[in-house]
Design a protein around this motif. Structure first.
Motif, short mmCIF file in Angstrom:
data_model
loop_
_atom_site.label_atom_id
_atom_site.label_comp_id
_atom_site.label_asym_id
_atom_site.label_seq_id
_atom_site.Cartn_x
_atom_site.Cartn_y
_atom_site.Cartn_z
N PRO A 214 0.83 -1.22 0.00
CA PRO A 214 0.00 0.00 0.00
C PRO A 214 0.86 1.26 0.00
CG PRO A 214 -0.82 -1.61 1.58
CD PRO A 214 0.48 -2.14 1.08
N LEU A 215 0.42 2.24 -0.77
CA LEU A 215 1.18 3.48 -0.88
C LEU A 215 0.85 4.36 0.32
CD1 LEU A 215 3.08 5.03 -2.82
CD2 LEU A 215 1.05 6.10 -3.78
N PRO A 216 1.83 4.68 1.16
CA PRO A 216 1.53 5.48 2.35
C PRO A 216 1.17 6.92 1.98
CG PRO A 216 3.90 5.22 2.11
CD PRO A 216 3.26 4.36 1.06
N ALA A 217 0.42 7.55 2.85
CA ALA A 217 0.12 8.96 2.65
C ALA A 217 1.39 9.77 2.80
CB ALA A 217 -0.91 9.43 3.67
N PRO A 218 1.55 10.85 2.04
CA PRO A 218 2.74 11.68 2.21
C PRO A 218 2.79 12.25 3.62
CG PRO A 218 1.09 12.82 0.89
CD PRO A 218 0.61 11.42 1.06
N PRO A 219 3.98 12.41 4.19
CA PRO A 219 4.07 12.92 5.56
C PRO A 219 3.53 14.33 5.67
CG PRO A 219 6.24 12.85 4.51
CD PRO A 219 5.30 12.13 3.60
N GLU A 220 2.93 14.64 6.79
CA GLU A 220 2.37 15.97 7.01
C GLU A 220 3.50 17.00 7.18
OE1 GLU A 220 -0.75 17.15 6.94
OE2 GLU A 220 -1.38 15.17 6.26
N GLY A 221 3.24 18.20 6.67
CA GLY A 221 4.20 19.29 6.83
C GLY A 221 5.40 19.20 5.92
N VAL A 222 5.28 18.51 4.78
CA VAL A 222 6.42 18.32 3.87
C VAL A 222 6.03 18.75 2.46
CG1 VAL A 222 8.02 16.65 2.85
CG2 VAL A 222 7.37 16.44 5.26
N LEU A 223 6.95 19.45 1.80
CA LEU A 223 6.85 19.76 0.37
C LEU A 223 8.00 19.07 -0.33
CD1 LEU A 223 6.08 21.34 -2.24
CD2 LEU A 223 7.47 23.23 -1.37
N PHE A 224 7.68 18.36 -1.42
CA PHE A 224 8.72 17.69 -2.20
C PHE A 224 8.36 17.82 -3.67
CE2 PHE A 224 10.41 13.73 -4.21
CZ PHE A 224 11.75 14.08 -4.12
N ASP A 225 9.36 18.16 -4.50
CA ASP A 225 9.11 18.30 -5.93
C ASP A 225 10.38 17.99 -6.71
OD1 ASP A 225 8.05 18.99 -8.43
OD2 ASP A 225 6.96 20.70 -7.63
N THR A 226 10.23 17.16 -7.76
CA THR A 226 11.36 16.83 -8.64
C THR A 226 11.28 17.58 -9.97
OG1 THR A 226 10.21 14.88 -9.51
CG2 THR A 226 11.65 14.55 -7.61
N PHE A 227 10.35 18.51 -10.10
CA PHE A 227 10.24 19.43 -11.24
C PHE A 227 10.02 18.71 -12.56
CE2 PHE A 227 12.74 21.75 -8.02
CZ PHE A 227 11.86 22.79 -7.80
N ASP A 228 9.04 17.81 -12.57
CA ASP A 228 8.63 17.14 -13.82
C ASP A 228 7.51 17.96 -14.47
OD1 ASP A 228 10.40 14.97 -13.62
OD2 ASP A 228 9.09 13.99 -12.18
N TYR A 229 7.92 18.97 -15.23
CA TYR A 229 6.96 19.88 -15.85
C TYR A 229 7.32 20.09 -17.32
CZ TYR A 229 5.77 20.84 -10.99
OH TYR A 229 5.40 20.71 -9.68
N LEU A 230 6.32 20.59 -18.06
CA LEU A 230 6.50 20.84 -19.49
C LEU A 230 7.26 22.14 -19.74
CD1 LEU A 230 2.94 19.85 -20.64
CD2 LEU A 230 5.04 18.82 -21.50
#
Length: 479
Positions: A214-230
């Motif tokens: 099962p995929l756990p919920a993202p932890p509270e109070g965290v921002l994460f981004d790998t910048f996968d954008y167009l």
């Protein structure tokens, strides 16, 4: 007169035996025919998937929109569901995806592009989508509403979708799509795989050994981004809380902030060989011919905790002559007047403001107008990838580079307000004429409002997130 003699026992038993034999023969025949009947009359699926798109066969980005329906009389946790969108890679290109919109929030969706062991004419890859436990549960008969996705090449060349199994240019409104498969606890529950595999009714309540945890919920109070954008106009970029600066003002050459310098190229040195945020500062030596680049969070909701980013600083321009006083920055800023707060990392390969480079200034500001600040300078070249961190906790601000502490401030210089997180690339001045361009890159951003972590702990969490396909989430609450 009627006879009173009893019939022999054998004559009385035989009709019963014959009846039992007839029943047995009928039952045996029915048993033998049941698989045939069952195949022609299968149980209704536990779930189904509808699909639509608004892109032609040749396009810069695939835009599959999906809906998941619960067809049972029991609640269906979306965390039990996995979706696969099947396609054929163009010329061996690498791919990325992002989530544009979903009712339960893109932070609760994860995905990855998987290369198939046994490709077919219409698929050698699939985009696999999973949901965290916080994505919620579908009530009987309910649907997920639109799950709007984007799939694109990391080199941003056009896609050719005509041979993609799950693509159908005719489906501009939602329709049932068996070319998009769905799995319940790892078991095929909807659609047909490229090799012809269909759901097996006998296994619909099973859980395969290959089913993902099962995929756990993202932890509270965290921002994460790998910048996968167009690009700078990608709707997902704004949905995920980012702003490309085009407003007037400084620093650097005033009124030259442009979206043109904000791009997301593929990079072999990026995490998982994915994409990076690239900020280009370019000029011809005149104010009119200068463009500076900046990307920052729209929300000012960050203060205490751990800020970390993997950055590529550069000592040389990508084109043109060397010698510019460029400033490559990772910083936070917020408040005004008595609550003004700013924490800076500024790398200047050729120095600036009368001090030589290469150098990294780490600066904590109290008052910008009176230049009230504390800083230290690291005098060395950083022309490479580095993990840059700021830790804010218990009245102390500490700056770190690749796991080594550089500088500490405290007292009145502690942040007095929530701040935004920003990346800038700009010119301090224009010392000569001629075309040139400088590139700064960002692989990922991590912020944790709850804990002050080491570089090793941050890296471990980053690898854990990306290993699960969690390339973006934001659970930081505004105060």
């Amino acid at each position: 007169m009627a006879s009173t003699r009893r019939q022999p026992a054998r004559s009385r038993v035989w009709p019963k035996v014959r009846l039992l034999l007839i029943v047995a023969v009928i039952a045996a025949g029915a048993t033998a025919l049941y698989p045939v009947w069952k195949k022609a009359n299968p149980d209704p699926p536990d779930l189904l998937v509808r699909y639509r798109t608004d892109t032609p066969a040749t396009t810069p980005v695939a835009k599959p929109s999906l809906e998941v329906f619960n067809k049972t009389d029991k609640p269906l946790p979306l965390s039990d569901v996995t979706l696969r969108y099947w396609f054929t890679a163009d010329e061996g290109a690498s791919y990325a995806f992002n989530c544009v919109n979903v009712t339960f929030g893109c932070s609760n969706l994860a995905g990855r592009v998987v290369e198939m062991d046994k490709p077919t004419d219409t698929a050698d890859r699939y985009l696999e989508i999973r949901f965290t436990e916080k994505a919620g549960t579908l009530a009987p008969g309910a649907n997920s509403k639109g799950i709007d996705l984007q799939l694109f090449r990391t080199d941003h060349k056009e896609l050719k979708q005509s041979d993609d199994r799950s693509f159908d240019a005719r489906t501009k409104s939602y329709k049932e799509a068996e070319q998009v498969t769905a799995y319940k606890r790892g078991v095929l529950a909807w659609g047909e795989e490229p090799d012809g595999t269909k759901p097996d009714p006998e296994k619909k309540d099973a859980r395969t050994a290959a089913a993902p945890d099962p995929l756990p919920a993202p932890p509270e109070g965290v921002l994460f981004d790998t910048f996968d954008y167009l690009g700078a106009k990608d709707p997902a970029l704004f949905k995920h809380g980012w702003l490309v600066r085009t407003s007037k003002g400084g620093p650097g050459i005033e009124n030259t902030w442009s979206a043109d310098g904000v791009t997301f190229p593929g990079d072999e040195e990026a995490l998982e060989s994915g994409q990076v945020l690239q900020l280009r500062a370019s000029t011809d030596g005149t104010e009119a011919g200068t463009k500076q680049a900046s990307l920052g969070t729209a929300a000012s909701k960050f203060r205490e905790g751990t800020y970390a980013a993997r950055l590529h600083f550069t000592d040389k321009p990508s084109s043109g002559d060397e010698g510019d006083h460029v400033n490559q920055t990772f910083y936070t800023i917020g408040g005004k007047g008595s609550t003004y707060s700013e924490l800076d990392n500024e790398y200047m390969p050729n120095g600036g403001w009368g001090r030589p480079g290469p150098k990294l200034d780490t600066v904590t500001w109290y008052d910008h107008e009176t230049n009230d600040r504390l800083y230290t300078t690291t005098n060395k070249s950083l022309d490479d990838w580095h993990t840059v961190m700021i830790r804010v906790k218990d009245g102390v601000v500490a700056y770190w580079l690749d796991g080594k502490k550089l500088f500490v401030t405290s007292g009145k210089f502690y942040p007095r307000s929530d701040m935004s997180v920003n990346f800038n690339h700009w010119f301090i001045d224009l010392p000569f004429k001629g075309e040139r361009a400088w590139d700064m890159k960002v692989d990922w951003l991590y912020y944790n409002a709850n804990d002050t972590l080491s570089a090793e702990e941050v890296q471990a969490q980053v690898e854990d997130f990306t290993g699960k396909g969690m390339n973006y989430f934001d659970t930081v609450r505004e105060s």
